[in-house]
Design an enzyme around this catalytic site. Structure first.
Site, PDB file in Angstrom:
ATOM      1  N   GLU A  53       5.107 -65.423  74.561  1.00 19.36           N
ATOM      2  CA  GLU A  53       4.949 -64.988  73.169  1.00 19.36           C
ATOM      3  C   GLU A  53       3.723 -64.098  73.014  1.00 19.36           C
ATOM      4  OE1 GLU A  53       6.164 -67.839  74.079  1.00 19.36           O
ATOM      5  OE2 GLU A  53       7.743 -68.446  72.715  1.00 19.36           O
ATOM      6  N   GLU A  94      11.498 -74.558  74.365  1.00 19.95           N
ATOM      7  CA  GLU A  94      11.484 -75.349  73.119  1.00 19.95           C
ATOM      8  C   GLU A  94      12.734 -76.223  73.021  1.00 19.95           C
ATOM      9  OE1 GLU A  94      10.698 -71.841  70.471  1.00 19.95           O
ATOM     10  OE2 GLU A  94       8.971 -73.063  69.881  1.00 19.95           O
TER      11      GLU A  94
HETATM   12  C1  1HE Z   1      17.452 -60.654  76.839  1.00 18.81           C
HETATM   13  C2  1HE Z   1      16.469 -61.653  76.901  1.00 18.81           C
HETATM   14  C3  1HE Z   1      15.876 -62.087  75.684  1.00 18.81           C
HETATM   15  C4  1HE Z   1      17.156 -61.245  78.901  1.00 18.81           C
HETATM   16  N1  1HE Z   1      16.299 -61.497  74.545  1.00 18.81           N
HETATM   17  N2  1HE Z   1      17.822 -60.096  75.681  1.00 18.81           N
HETATM   18  N3  1HE Z   1      11.754 -64.266  76.174  1.00 18.81           N
HETATM   19  C5  1HE Z   1      11.230 -63.439  77.079  1.00 18.81           C
HETATM   20  O1  1HE Z   1      10.295 -62.717  76.819  1.00 18.81           O
HETATM   21  C6  1HE Z   1      11.916 -63.426  78.409  1.00 18.81           C
HETATM   22  C7  1HE Z   1      12.648 -62.112  78.576  1.00 18.81           C
HETATM   23  N4  1HE Z   1      13.526 -62.083  79.743  1.00 18.81           N
HETATM   24  C8  1HE Z   1      13.085 -61.919  81.002  1.00 18.81           C
HETATM   25  O2  1HE Z   1      11.904 -61.943  81.305  1.00 18.81           O
HETATM   26  C9  1HE Z   1      14.127 -61.680  82.037  1.00 18.81           C
HETATM   27  O3  1HE Z   1      15.318 -61.250  81.408  1.00 18.81           O
HETATM   28  C10 1HE Z   1      14.462 -62.918  82.916  1.00 18.81           C
HETATM   29  C11 1HE Z   1      13.271 -63.210  83.840  1.00 18.81           C
HETATM   30  C12 1HE Z   1      14.829 -64.129  82.119  1.00 18.81           C
HETATM   31  C13 1HE Z   1      15.711 -62.586  83.815  1.00 18.81           C
HETATM   32  O4  1HE Z   1      15.452 -61.390  84.525  1.00 18.81           O
HETATM   33  P1  1HE Z   1      16.658 -60.598  85.223  1.00 18.81           P
HETATM   34  O5  1HE Z   1      16.074 -59.456  85.971  1.00 18.81           O
HETATM   35  O6  1HE Z   1      17.536 -61.564  85.950  1.00 18.81           O
HETATM   36  O7  1HE Z   1      17.589 -60.067  83.995  1.00 18.81           O
HETATM   37  P2  1HE Z   1      17.305 -58.855  82.969  1.00 18.81           P
HETATM   38  O8  1HE Z   1      17.891 -57.586  83.528  1.00 18.81           O
HETATM   39  O9  1HE Z   1      15.916 -58.826  82.500  1.00 18.81           O
HETATM   40  O10 1HE Z   1      18.208 -59.352  81.731  1.00 18.81           O
HETATM   41  C14 1HE Z   1      19.624 -59.297  81.764  1.00 18.81           C
HETATM   42  C15 1HE Z   1      20.076 -58.933  80.362  1.00 18.81           C
HETATM   43  O11 1HE Z   1      19.685 -59.966  79.462  1.00 18.81           O
HETATM   44  C16 1HE Z   1      19.391 -57.673  79.844  1.00 18.81           C
HETATM   45  O12 1HE Z   1      20.310 -57.052  78.959  1.00 18.81           O
HETATM   46  P3  1HE Z   1      21.160 -55.771  79.398  1.00 18.81           P
HETATM   47  O13 1HE Z   1      22.003 -55.454  78.187  1.00 18.81           O
HETATM   48  O14 1HE Z   1      20.151 -54.722  79.784  1.00 18.81           O
HETATM   49  O15 1HE Z   1      21.985 -56.222  80.587  1.00 18.81           O
HETATM   50  C17 1HE Z   1      18.228 -58.206  79.040  1.00 18.81           C
HETATM   51  O16 1HE Z   1      17.799 -57.322  78.036  1.00 18.81           O
HETATM   52  C18 1HE Z   1      18.852 -59.448  78.452  1.00 18.81           C
HETATM   53  N5  1HE Z   1      17.847 -60.437  78.096  1.00 18.81           N
HETATM   54  N6  1HE Z   1      16.300 -62.021  78.202  1.00 18.81           N
HETATM   55  C19 1HE Z   1      17.234 -60.531  74.557  1.00 18.81           C
HETATM   56  N7  1HE Z   1      14.963 -63.045  75.637  1.00 18.81           N
HETATM   57  C20 1HE Z   1      11.801 -69.334  68.168  1.00 18.81           C
HETATM   58  S1  1HE Z   1      10.513 -68.463  68.792  1.00 18.81           S
HETATM   59  C21 1HE Z   1      10.765 -68.353  70.501  1.00 18.81           C
HETATM   60  C22 1HE Z   1      10.025 -67.184  71.027  1.00 18.81           C
HETATM   61  C23 1HE Z   1      10.474 -66.810  72.394  1.00 18.81           C
HETATM   62  O17 1HE Z   1      11.418 -67.354  72.939  1.00 18.81           O
HETATM   63  S2  1HE Z   1       9.595 -65.562  73.129  1.00 18.81           S
HETATM   64  C24 1HE Z   1      10.275 -65.445  74.731  1.00 18.81           C
HETATM   65  C25 1HE Z   1      11.303 -64.379  74.810  1.00 18.81           C
END
Ligand code: 1HE
Length: 268
Positions: free
Chosen positions: A142, A122
């Protein structure tokens, strides 16, 4: 609000945004690489403030992600216990911030790599030019998360790639690659690996050489003209063209061309 310090040129490693100057270009880095640049409320507010206070000598902004990803979208850890009103206010807060990007005084170029997911997509859509490198990928998970886009994607993304494609992404979790993305309209440019930031800066440099009035019209008039009923659009275009071509700068630039002092248009 935590931000980088553009005036001293020394980036603050704890800032949510890494804000620096490269001549007349402002570079804005999303700076939560450990969280894959997930957009928490403070970061979205920092984006709003940054684009509300662009210095008068800035000619272009480049937005990028620090680390391996542009942005993993909404910070899901902040979404746990909100009620309906809070949800509406939250979405409207994102809308305000990203409108500051779309209607910024100057063009905004996004350099994309890795995850360009949900709210990250976005934000990218609110920018005027998107440059991707091969690692970039686009998704709207989403549907899997049980939520809906809230940062303007329903308005901006269909204008880039179509409603059917966006519906498919949300219903099936379909992920588009960078090379698919440049064909389908997610990005306008595809570079070699690691090349998006440099290409974004190169394009930004080129944009700084345009007449400011043309840049202003492209940002402020073109999107309105494109959405207007055709007869209204034609009239708005005529008015915009007349204002632009009667500017002193346009007259000087056209004279320079006719006197063979300006560059020629050639394929690159
Ligand atoms: C996060 C987020 C997040 C990572 N919110 N903490 N977005 C998603 O559904 C995408 C979610 N993220 C992922 O699918 C993956 O993190 C990635 C593919 C982007 C990267 O994967 P990877 O293996 O390199 O990293 P990871 O271990 O998943 O993430 C590293 C850290 O970032 C981890 O935290 P930690 O404390 O365990 O180290 C994750 O929890 C954190 N992290 N992405 C919170 N999105 C206005 S409306 C908009 C609606 C949306 O955007 S929905 C899409 C949300």
């Amino acid at each position: 609000m935590a931000m980088g310090n553009a005036s001293t040129g020394i980036p603050d490693p704890t800032a949510l945004l890494r804000i620096e100057r490269v001549g007349s270009i402002l570079t804005v880095g999303l700076n939560r690489p450990a969280k894959r640049n997930a957009l928490n409320d403070s970061t979205v507010r920092a984006i709003d403030e940054c684009f509300s206070t662009i210095a008068s000598d800035v000619r272009v902004v480049v937005v990028y992600g620090v680390g391996d990803h542009f942005s993993a979208g909404l910070d899901l850890s902040e979404l746990s216990e909100t009620d309906v009103i809070e949800g509406l206010e939250h979405s409207r807060m994102w809308h305000r911030a990203f409108e500051k990007v779309q209607y910024a005084r100057v063009p905004v170029v996004a350099a994309l790599k890795g995850a360009v997911i949900g709210g990250g997509l976005e934000l990218a859509c609110a920018c005027h030019i998107r440059v991707a490198e091969p690692s970039a990928y686009y998704a709207l998970p989403e549907g899997q998360r049980g939520i809906f886009v809230g940062g303007g994607a329903s308005v901006r993304l269909p204008r880039l790639v179509g409603v059917a494609r966006m519906a498919d992404m949300m219903l099936t979790g379909r992920v588009y690659t960078a090379s698919e993305g440049v064909t389908l309209g997610f990005s306008q440019y595809l570079t070699a690996e690691g090349g998006a930031y440099d290409k974004a800066l190169e394009l930004a440099e080129r944009i700084t050489t345009n007449a400011p009035l043309t840049n202003f019209a492209v940002l402020q008039a073109l999107p309105l003209i494109a959405e207007a009923p055709p007869q209204v659009g034609f009239m708005m275009e005529a008015l915009t063209a007349t204002v632009a071509q009667n500017s002193k700068e346009a007259k000087e630039r056209i004279r320079a061309f006719l006197e063979r002092k300006a560059g020629r248009v050639r394929p690159t």
